[in-house]
Design a protein around this motif. Sequence first.
Motif, mmCIF file in Angstrom:
data_model
loop_
_atom_site.group_PDB
_atom_site.id
_atom_site.type_symbol
_atom_site.label_atom_id
_atom_site.label_comp_id
_atom_site.label_asym_id
_atom_site.label_seq_id
_atom_site.Cartn_x
_atom_site.Cartn_y
_atom_site.Cartn_z
ATOM 1 N N SER A 91 -25.240 14.745 46.379
ATOM 2 C CA SER A 91 -26.308 15.440 45.639
ATOM 3 C C SER A 91 -26.617 16.797 46.258
ATOM 4 O O SER A 91 -26.917 17.753 45.539
ATOM 5 N N VAL A 93 -29.343 17.548 38.208
ATOM 6 C CA VAL A 93 -28.881 17.593 39.602
ATOM 7 C C VAL A 93 -30.056 17.510 40.562
ATOM 8 O O VAL A 93 -30.038 16.757 41.547
ATOM 9 N N TYR A 149 -31.533 14.059 40.566
ATOM 10 C CA TYR A 149 -30.673 13.130 41.315
ATOM 11 C C TYR A 149 -30.854 13.322 42.823
ATOM 12 O O TYR A 149 -30.914 12.355 43.598
ATOM 13 N N LEU A 150 -30.979 14.593 43.249
ATOM 14 C CA LEU A 150 -31.220 14.882 44.659
ATOM 15 C C LEU A 150 -32.570 14.313 45.105
ATOM 16 O O LEU A 150 -32.696 13.722 46.187
#
Length: 543
Positions: free
Chosen positions: A36, A64, A67-68
């Motif tokens: 990530s 993104v 998700y991180l």
Amino acid sequence: MTPDTIPPSQADSLPFEQSQRPRLFRIYNHYRLVISLILAGLLFVDPATLDTKFRLPEFYEICVLSYLGVNLFTGLLLIAGVHTRQRHITLSILIDVIALHGLLMLSVGMTGGLANLIIVSVAAGNILTPSRIGLFYAALAAICSLGVASWSVVTLGASPDEIVRAGSLGVLYFAAAFLLQSVTRRMLRSEELASSRARSLVELEQINKQIIQRMRTGIVVTDRFGQVRLANAAAHELLFGERGRRSEMKTLPPPLQLRLDQWLNHPGTRTEPFQATPVAPMLQANFTRLHQERGDQILIFIEDMSKVTLQAQQMKLASLGRLTAGIAHEIRNPLGAISHAAQLLNESPNCDVGDRKMVDIIQRHSRRVNGIIENVLDLSRRRQADLELVEIGPWLQEFVDDYKQGVRNGEATPDIKLELPPNAPPARFDKSQMAQVMVNLCDNGLRYSEVQTGKPSLRIAVGVTVDSERSYIDIQDQGPGISPEQHEHIFEPFYTTDQSGTGLGLYLARELCEANQAHLSLLDNNEPGCCFRITFAHHRRLM
């Protein structure tokens, strides 16, 4: 205590699911976090330089970063020590499968390199949960891949190759699931077998420790210089009369060190029995090397000679029984005739003063010989000790009262001082036999005190050993004492310092003490007279 905080010695004995799965999930979360971070770092790179064209770049960036954030939050929970459960693993795998397919859908589709990361997630799910749910991960990933490819072809007019690519990835998902589940199950079986053997070894080690600590044989591990490495509780009790104070035993006591030196000089010889202290029982030490090649550690077995003494006593009693049957018939009858003849001669009117002195010598020595025979008969007829748990203080007080009444024959009552501690441990012995021992010691003490001071006096004190678990009785008189040269002989049969004695009193007293698991010894306490000590065994000790 969670599996993440279980000590290694305990975690090794846990099943695979409890010991390894949290660690593997932590490693997998590190991998997710790195992926990530890489994806987030690529957001700052112009897609044109990578020859990539995203379908929905704004939504891709949001996905993104989300998700991180999820991976960072999961990592913080693991650092905080949250217990890893199956639902946490399942939720993480599902998030990865869905998030990665979302990134594929928002970026370049199934032909992108992100599709390979889905294989990793499915493989990790089957390693962490090698069951039917692992196949569910593969099925979900295959469905999502076909869905993304179909959506791309129908909505965006992508090439049909994406569907072929999605189908190929679906096959890889299931292949990875079946392969890794088979490998993981084998690992699980091997891990469970290893854990079972580890638990068995730990249990066996604990059992061995319990056996060594509870056995009556003393065990000491030392070097050739007498530096103690290990000693069980029985060794402390036999050598020092203490239990549970193992930290104080640094070196071997001098008598045992002497036997060790003798054995090192002559390994094939058996050392002589010894006493660690003047009031301790006789002990026998046997030596052997732990490492035959190096020989740097020596194992010492210390055995109490009480059992051997009891067996020897039984053999002696059997021999005495056969011997005294002949003595009673062959000696007592002629002795009775001699004594009766001397009495008649003493009553004769023709017996002058010189003859009467000779008759008195005959009668006196006849009585002495008869006393010897009576003591030998008592020794051979002695019954087996009937051990019972006795409170020392009340029993000794009753004995002293009865003893004073028994010796009072119109004369002054003997001065017997009795000292009793408040909480003396009980002991196991035969009351009648121990009373016989006390009568013998008290008779001797009062007689020698009267010879020395003109007054029959005695001090009887009850004490407690250093470990506070055993009692002893000291009988102190005011007599002339015993010379050091006579100390080692006073308990031998027929040895006496009194011309009128038989020499069997103290011998019989020690024999009775040994039969009751007690030890009779002569103390050197630098006080006038003699002090005899009866040290009782631990009241929980049965032989």
